[in-house]
Scaffold this motif. Structure first.
Motif, PDB file in Angstrom:
ATOM      1  N   LEU A 101      35.109  -6.315  38.324  1.00  0.00           N
ATOM      2  CA  LEU A 101      36.205  -7.276  38.436  1.00  0.00           C
ATOM      3  C   LEU A 101      36.197  -8.210  37.239  1.00  0.00           C
ATOM      4  CD1 LEU A 101      35.778  -8.468  42.135  1.00  0.00           C
ATOM      5  CD2 LEU A 101      37.495  -6.894  41.255  1.00  0.00           C
ATOM      6  N   VAL A 103      37.148 -12.208  36.767  1.00  0.00           N
ATOM      7  CA  VAL A 103      37.499 -13.402  37.526  1.00  0.00           C
ATOM      8  C   VAL A 103      37.527 -14.627  36.616  1.00  0.00           C
ATOM      9  CG1 VAL A 103      36.534 -12.510  39.690  1.00  0.00           C
ATOM     10  CG2 VAL A 103      35.107 -13.903  38.201  1.00  0.00           C
ATOM     11  N   TYR A 114      42.045 -16.431  39.402  1.00  0.00           N
ATOM     12  CA  TYR A 114      42.456 -15.034  39.399  1.00  0.00           C
ATOM     13  C   TYR A 114      41.255 -14.107  39.561  1.00  0.00           C
ATOM     14  CZ  TYR A 114      46.884 -16.630  37.371  1.00  0.00           C
ATOM     15  OH  TYR A 114      48.083 -17.248  37.147  1.00  0.00           O
ATOM     16  N   ALA A 115      41.511 -12.970  40.210  1.00  0.00           N
ATOM     17  CA  ALA A 115      40.555 -11.857  40.270  1.00  0.00           C
ATOM     18  C   ALA A 115      41.357 -10.588  39.994  1.00  0.00           C
ATOM     19  CB  ALA A 115      39.886 -11.771  41.624  1.00  0.00           C
ATOM     20  N   ARG A 172      45.606  -7.168  40.962  1.00  0.00           N
ATOM     21  CA  ARG A 172      45.055  -8.474  41.321  1.00  0.00           C
ATOM     22  C   ARG A 172      44.612  -8.483  42.779  1.00  0.00           C
ATOM     23  NH1 ARG A 172      48.622 -13.933  41.161  1.00  0.00           N
ATOM     24  NH2 ARG A 172      47.053 -15.280  42.085  1.00  0.00           N
ATOM     25  N   ALA A 175      41.697 -14.256  45.735  1.00  0.00           N
ATOM     26  CA  ALA A 175      40.414 -14.833  45.352  1.00  0.00           C
ATOM     27  C   ALA A 175      40.456 -16.350  45.456  1.00  0.00           C
ATOM     28  CB  ALA A 175      40.070 -14.437  43.916  1.00  0.00           C
ATOM     29  N   SER A 177      37.774 -20.030  44.595  1.00  0.00           N
ATOM     30  CA  SER A 177      36.560 -20.635  44.071  1.00  0.00           C
ATOM     31  C   SER A 177      36.511 -22.062  44.591  1.00  0.00           C
ATOM     32  CB  SER A 177      36.597 -20.643  42.540  1.00  0.00           C
ATOM     33  OG  SER A 177      35.622 -21.530  42.025  1.00  0.00           O
ATOM     34  N   LEU A 184      32.324 -18.179  45.256  1.00  0.00           N
ATOM     35  CA  LEU A 184      33.340 -17.245  44.768  1.00  0.00           C
ATOM     36  C   LEU A 184      33.612 -16.278  45.898  1.00  0.00           C
ATOM     37  CD1 LEU A 184      34.979 -15.577  42.628  1.00  0.00           C
ATOM     38  CD2 LEU A 184      32.824 -14.406  42.155  1.00  0.00           C
ATOM     39  N   VAL A 186      36.292 -13.031  46.859  1.00  0.00           N
ATOM     40  CA  VAL A 186      37.366 -12.096  46.517  1.00  0.00           C
ATOM     41  C   VAL A 186      37.492 -11.137  47.678  1.00  0.00           C
ATOM     42  CG1 VAL A 186      38.216 -10.401  44.857  1.00  0.00           C
ATOM     43  CG2 VAL A 186      36.743 -12.250  44.068  1.00  0.00           C
TER      44      VAL A 186
END
Length: 187
Positions: A101, A103, A114-115, A172, A175, A177, A184, A186
């Motif tokens: 991934l 991230v 974003y992931a 995408r 996700a 944080s 984190l 996802v």
């Protein structure tokens, strides 16, 4: 009356065509990762989990001497490995379509985390036998480029193509944080 039926049929066809559109916001592929950086305190991952930083980290899992590690490689030319703890070892991880991934927070004002899947959505085929990786190269400015098709994607704003042939934007995943030394997630 025939004109109405034809128009109604076209409307129904348009509805089904729109409903089957494959360019959704998030991927249909499974992905699951949870990393508690308050425990790992990984400095490279912390950079990617800092809002407005524009730092993106490629996340993979590797092993050395029988132990598993998270491997974090930053678009700022830093990398670090963090050994799995007992909780990590009990979790099942699914890192996108092919085990990696990307991230990070974009550098835009909306502070979106974003992931993305690391594979090029226009070159990689997860159903091919054998599976051949088409990994993206991530530059320091947050642009990911495919070495096969030469498309470039903007990681800072949703993974849209910024140069090269038209095609699909990056895959995408949902996700979140909770901060640099937070969690984190996802999914």
């Amino acid at each position: 009356m025939k004109k109405f039926r034809l128009t109604g049929l076209l409307a129904i066809m348009l509805l089904f065509t729109t409903a089957c559109n494959t360019n959704h916001k998030y991927s249909r592929y499974p992905c699951y990762v949870v990393i508690d950086n308050s425990v790992h305190q990984d400095p490279v991952l912390a950079q990617a989990m800092t809002p407005y930083a524009g730092v993106f980290v490629t996340l993979t899992v590797t092993s050395h001497g029988g132990a598993q590690y998270f491997r974090f490689v930053s678009n700022q030319n830093t990398f670090h490995e963090s050994i799995f703890n007992a909780i990590d070892s009990r979790r099942s991880f699914q890192l996108g379509m092919n085990g990696a991934l990307i991230v990070g927070f974009g550098n835009s004002t909306d502070a979106t985390f974003y992931a993305y899947d690391r594979e090029c959505p226009n070159c990689f085929n997860p159903d091919a036998i054998p599976v051949r990786s088409k990994p993206l190269a991530v530059a320091s400015n947050g642009i990911a480029t495919c070495p096969v098709c030469h498309r470039s994607y903007d990681l800072n704003s949703g993974g849209f193509i910024v140069s090269g042939d038209s095609g699909d934007k990056l895959i995408r995943y949902p996700a979140s944080s909770t901060g640099a030394l937070g969690v984190l997630s996802v999914r």
